[in-house]
Design an enzyme around this catalytic site. Sequence first.
Site, PDB file in Angstrom:
ATOM      1  N   LYS A 207       0.703  -1.224   0.001  1.00  0.00           N
ATOM      2  CA  LYS A 207       0.077  -0.008   0.079  1.00  0.00           C
ATOM      3  C   LYS A 207       0.802   1.211  -0.146  1.00  0.00           C
ATOM      4  O   LYS A 207       0.694   2.206  -0.849  1.00  0.00           O
ATOM      5  CB  LYS A 207      -0.916  -0.116   1.137  1.00  0.00           C
ATOM      6  CG  LYS A 207      -1.727   1.207   1.247  1.00  0.00           C
ATOM      7  CD  LYS A 207      -2.804   1.163   2.508  1.00  0.00           C
ATOM      8  CE  LYS A 207      -3.632   2.396   2.748  1.00  0.00           C
ATOM      9  NZ  LYS A 207      -4.345   2.594   3.908  1.00  0.00           N
ATOM     10  N   GLU A 213      10.550  -4.569   4.322  1.00  0.00           N
ATOM     11  CA  GLU A 213      10.371  -6.236   3.962  1.00  0.00           C
ATOM     12  C   GLU A 213      10.310  -6.318   2.599  1.00  0.00           C
ATOM     13  O   GLU A 213      10.963  -7.056   1.815  1.00  0.00           O
ATOM     14  CB  GLU A 213       9.313  -6.992   4.690  1.00  0.00           C
ATOM     15  CG  GLU A 213       9.925  -7.058   6.406  1.00  0.00           C
ATOM     16  CD  GLU A 213       9.170  -6.085   7.333  1.00  0.00           C
ATOM     17  OE1 GLU A 213       8.975  -4.859   6.583  1.00  0.00           O
ATOM     18  OE2 GLU A 213       8.828  -6.345   8.240  1.00  0.00           O
ATOM     19  N   GLY A 267      -4.747  -1.654   5.009  1.00  0.00           N
ATOM     20  CA  GLY A 267      -4.014  -2.836   4.274  1.00  0.00           C
ATOM     21  C   GLY A 267      -4.732  -3.865   4.783  1.00  0.00           C
ATOM     22  O   GLY A 267      -4.686  -5.125   3.691  1.00  0.00           O
ATOM     23  N   ARG A 268      -5.384  -4.201   5.946  1.00  0.00           N
ATOM     24  CA  ARG A 268      -5.706  -5.706   6.286  1.00  0.00           C
ATOM     25  C   ARG A 268      -7.292  -5.719   5.786  1.00  0.00           C
ATOM     26  O   ARG A 268      -7.775  -6.801   5.932  1.00  0.00           O
ATOM     27  CB  ARG A 268      -5.724  -5.639   7.792  1.00  0.00           C
ATOM     28  CG  ARG A 268      -6.461  -4.695   8.679  1.00  0.00           C
ATOM     29  CD  ARG A 268      -5.851  -4.863  10.236  1.00  0.00           C
ATOM     30  NE  ARG A 268      -6.294  -3.683  10.654  1.00  0.00           N
ATOM     31  CZ  ARG A 268      -5.607  -2.561  10.846  1.00  0.00           C
ATOM     32  NH1 ARG A 268      -4.319  -2.272  10.474  1.00  0.00           N
ATOM     33  NH2 ARG A 268      -6.220  -1.441  11.771  1.00  0.00           N
ATOM     34  N   GLU A 353      -4.760  -6.422  14.694  1.00  0.00           N
ATOM     35  CA  GLU A 353      -4.132  -5.116  14.311  1.00  0.00           C
ATOM     36  C   GLU A 353      -5.096  -4.064  14.534  1.00  0.00           C
ATOM     37  O   GLU A 353      -4.971  -2.949  14.711  1.00  0.00           O
ATOM     38  CB  GLU A 353      -3.355  -5.229  13.030  1.00  0.00           C
ATOM     39  CG  GLU A 353      -2.606  -4.118  12.558  1.00  0.00           C
ATOM     40  CD  GLU A 353      -1.696  -4.321  11.387  1.00  0.00           C
ATOM     41  OE1 GLU A 353      -0.747  -4.536  11.478  1.00  0.00           O
ATOM     42  OE2 GLU A 353      -2.242  -3.843  10.186  1.00  0.00           O
ATOM     43  N   HIS A 384      -5.331 -32.282  18.037  1.00  0.00           N
ATOM     44  CA  HIS A 384      -4.125 -32.936  18.637  1.00  0.00           C
ATOM     45  C   HIS A 384      -3.246 -32.069  19.135  1.00  0.00           C
ATOM     46  O   HIS A 384      -2.101 -32.606  19.081  1.00  0.00           O
ATOM     47  CB  HIS A 384      -3.702 -33.854  17.386  1.00  0.00           C
ATOM     48  CG  HIS A 384      -4.961 -35.168  17.034  1.00  0.00           C
ATOM     49  ND1 HIS A 384      -4.921 -35.937  17.762  1.00  0.00           N
ATOM     50  CD2 HIS A 384      -5.823 -34.873  16.021  1.00  0.00           C
ATOM     51  CE1 HIS A 384      -6.076 -36.822  17.140  1.00  0.00           C
ATOM     52  NE2 HIS A 384      -6.551 -35.987  16.386  1.00  0.00           N
ATOM     53  N   LYS A 512       9.703  -1.218  14.445  1.00  0.00           N
ATOM     54  CA  LYS A 512      10.423  -0.795  13.133  1.00  0.00           C
ATOM     55  C   LYS A 512      11.419   0.083  13.210  1.00  0.00           C
ATOM     56  O   LYS A 512      12.516  -0.043  12.575  1.00  0.00           O
ATOM     57  CB  LYS A 512       9.142  -0.410  12.251  1.00  0.00           C
ATOM     58  CG  LYS A 512       8.178  -1.553  11.303  1.00  0.00           C
ATOM     59  CD  LYS A 512       7.663  -0.652  10.364  1.00  0.00           C
ATOM     60  CE  LYS A 512       6.313  -0.972  10.156  1.00  0.00           C
ATOM     61  NZ  LYS A 512       5.509  -0.434   9.005  1.00  0.00           N
TER      62      LYS A 512
HETATM   63  O1  F6P Z   1       2.135  -4.303   9.951  1.00  0.00           O
HETATM   64  C1  F6P Z   1       1.855  -2.577   9.581  1.00  0.00           C
HETATM   65  C2  F6P Z   1       1.422  -2.815   8.232  1.00  0.00           C
HETATM   66  O2  F6P Z   1       1.136  -1.375   7.896  1.00  0.00           O
HETATM   67  C3  F6P Z   1      -0.019  -3.351   7.918  1.00  0.00           C
HETATM   68  O3  F6P Z   1      -1.035  -2.690   8.542  1.00  0.00           O
HETATM   69  C4  F6P Z   1       0.051  -3.661   6.504  1.00  0.00           C
HETATM   70  O4  F6P Z   1      -0.808  -4.753   6.119  1.00  0.00           O
HETATM   71  C5  F6P Z   1       1.459  -4.040   6.175  1.00  0.00           C
HETATM   72  O5  F6P Z   1       2.494  -3.225   7.401  1.00  0.00           O
HETATM   73  C6  F6P Z   1       2.156  -3.719   4.956  1.00  0.00           C
HETATM   74  O6  F6P Z   1       1.980  -2.472   4.615  1.00  0.00           O
HETATM   75  P1  F6P Z   1       2.174  -2.098   3.206  1.00  0.00           P
HETATM   76  O7  F6P Z   1       1.229  -2.785   2.202  1.00  0.00           O
HETATM   77  O8  F6P Z   1       2.189  -0.541   2.829  1.00  0.00           O
HETATM   78  O9  F6P Z   1       3.411  -2.396   2.539  1.00  0.00           O
END
Ligand code: F6P
Length: 547
Positions: A207, A213, A267-268, A353, A384, A512
């Site tokens: 987003k 990452e 995002g979620r 979240e 289990h 972070k």
């Molecule tokens: O974990 C934090 C967060 O901002 C989430 O809300 C989001 O889904 C994820 O990181 C990834 O963010 P982005 O889509 O901006 O890379």
Amino acid sequence: MTGTVNKLRAWKRLERHAKKMNKVEMRTLFEEDNKRASKFSLQLESMLVDFSKNRINEKTVLYLLELARVRGVEEKIQAMFSGEKINFTEHRAVLHTALRNRDNTPVWADGKNVMPQINEVLAKMRKFSESVRLGKFVGQTGKKLTDIVNIGIGGSDLGPVMANEALKKYKAKDINTYFISNIDGTGCAEVLNKLNPETTLFIVASKTFTTIETLTNAKTCRKWLVDALGEHAVAKHFVALSTNAPKVKEFGIDTENMFEFWDFVGGRYSMWSAIGLSIAIAIGMDNFEKMLEGAHTMDLHFRHTDLAHNIPVMLALIGIWNNNFLGFRSQAVVPYDQYLRYLPAYLQQLEMESNGKFVSSENEFVKYNTGSVIFGGAGTDVQHSFFQMLHQGTTPIPVDFIIPAISHNEIGDHHEILIANVLAQAEALMKGKTVKEAAEELAKAGKDKDEINSMKKYKSFPGNNPSNMIICKKIDPYTLGMLVAMYEHKVFVQGIIWDINSFDQFGVELGKKMALDILPELQENASSIHHDSSTAALIRYIKNLRK
Ligand code: F6P
């Protein structure tokens, strides 16, 4: 609305009521009322939600509904659908529902109808996914793109992972989907080792397009591709899903190859948007749109049904009852469907979240529990593993059981056994087995008095453990859409009642930022390490091991 939520009369009344209900045995409630199951169940199309195996009676429901009313749930639902900026810390509308507004009625945000732009992106997704599936949009060397790699994390990963698995039966046979999320190089290495650059399409899903990452993984994948096929190949093998066009461009992806979404999609809550591109390529856009239709059906139900008959509202209230009034802080989610095995992980982000918050809309620290601890896994596997604790632990753990009546793989009597298990687990958790019953059973099995006395407690079950049973006909795209939308709205209603903002996520930022501070200190020649003694010693220890 003034005052904190737990000062409300409706809240206090529930507290008093809980003192009584905490002593009530569900098995007695069932014995006393043979209409209990139908009284405490709701149905939408073929989806049944039975919440009768909770420590509730008619008064509980009345009191919970009153709490929902005084917390303004009805008004807030309408506010969300009409584009009000209910994400009050980020001053944003919350309109993931517009992404699946299949009626195409206007939806307004900041005075602008958002539907045309949503439809435009859906049309672009259709065109692109069909081209890939038909082998018209091909790689640099003319080969069909059959290996789709979604690079993203959190909401840009969990939805695509979950839905791709849930709808595996609908996937094109020659399309494989892969997911790279973790910054751990192993994630990249393990996926890339399997792939041929000529047939690989990378979807960089972010987003913000600033997530370390995702950008690190995308750079590694880009280098892997360029090393094999040259710089020109990037345009044929990389697309981006984002709200941030400048950053996409800066990364080196042509914005022609970008599928847009917007700040009013969290995002979620984004698997319905361009973030779902890997799903659309895998199952086809028609099926993707069926998933949107299912979600839309749940949206219409949620928006237009009175609180007492509203499935997401009732699930939210039952959750609040268990968490805040009975003191059960965890919630297990157990789908009895192997294709839904990633649903608990998806819901973990959605719920934790969204509602793992501690400041109210009035800028006060809240003085009551908010979001539950969500965990789970596929039944019968988890029977289990952690079910021992559900049956004989010291604190009840409410469970959501999910089961389709029809399996995609009706082999022999597998599915009947699966169904028998889910129903038996819910019944056993509700009824339990008293010490007396355990003793009688041991006696029947011919055990002597000493053995009966020494074993009867070990063989007893406290029962009275709450659960909801969610039954669908079959896990198809439409049903999956309904199911996920149901949980989204449940989370929203709980956030309203707790008076928190379910749509921001400031909590993930501190760690972070601190990781960025630590990064240079891990270098060999770092001049100094500024941390508490534990963190500093750990940095030194790891550096030594890496020498
Ligand atoms: O974990 C934090 C967060 O901002 C989430 O809300 C989001 O889904 C994820 O990181 C990834 O963010 P982005 O889509 O901006 O890379």
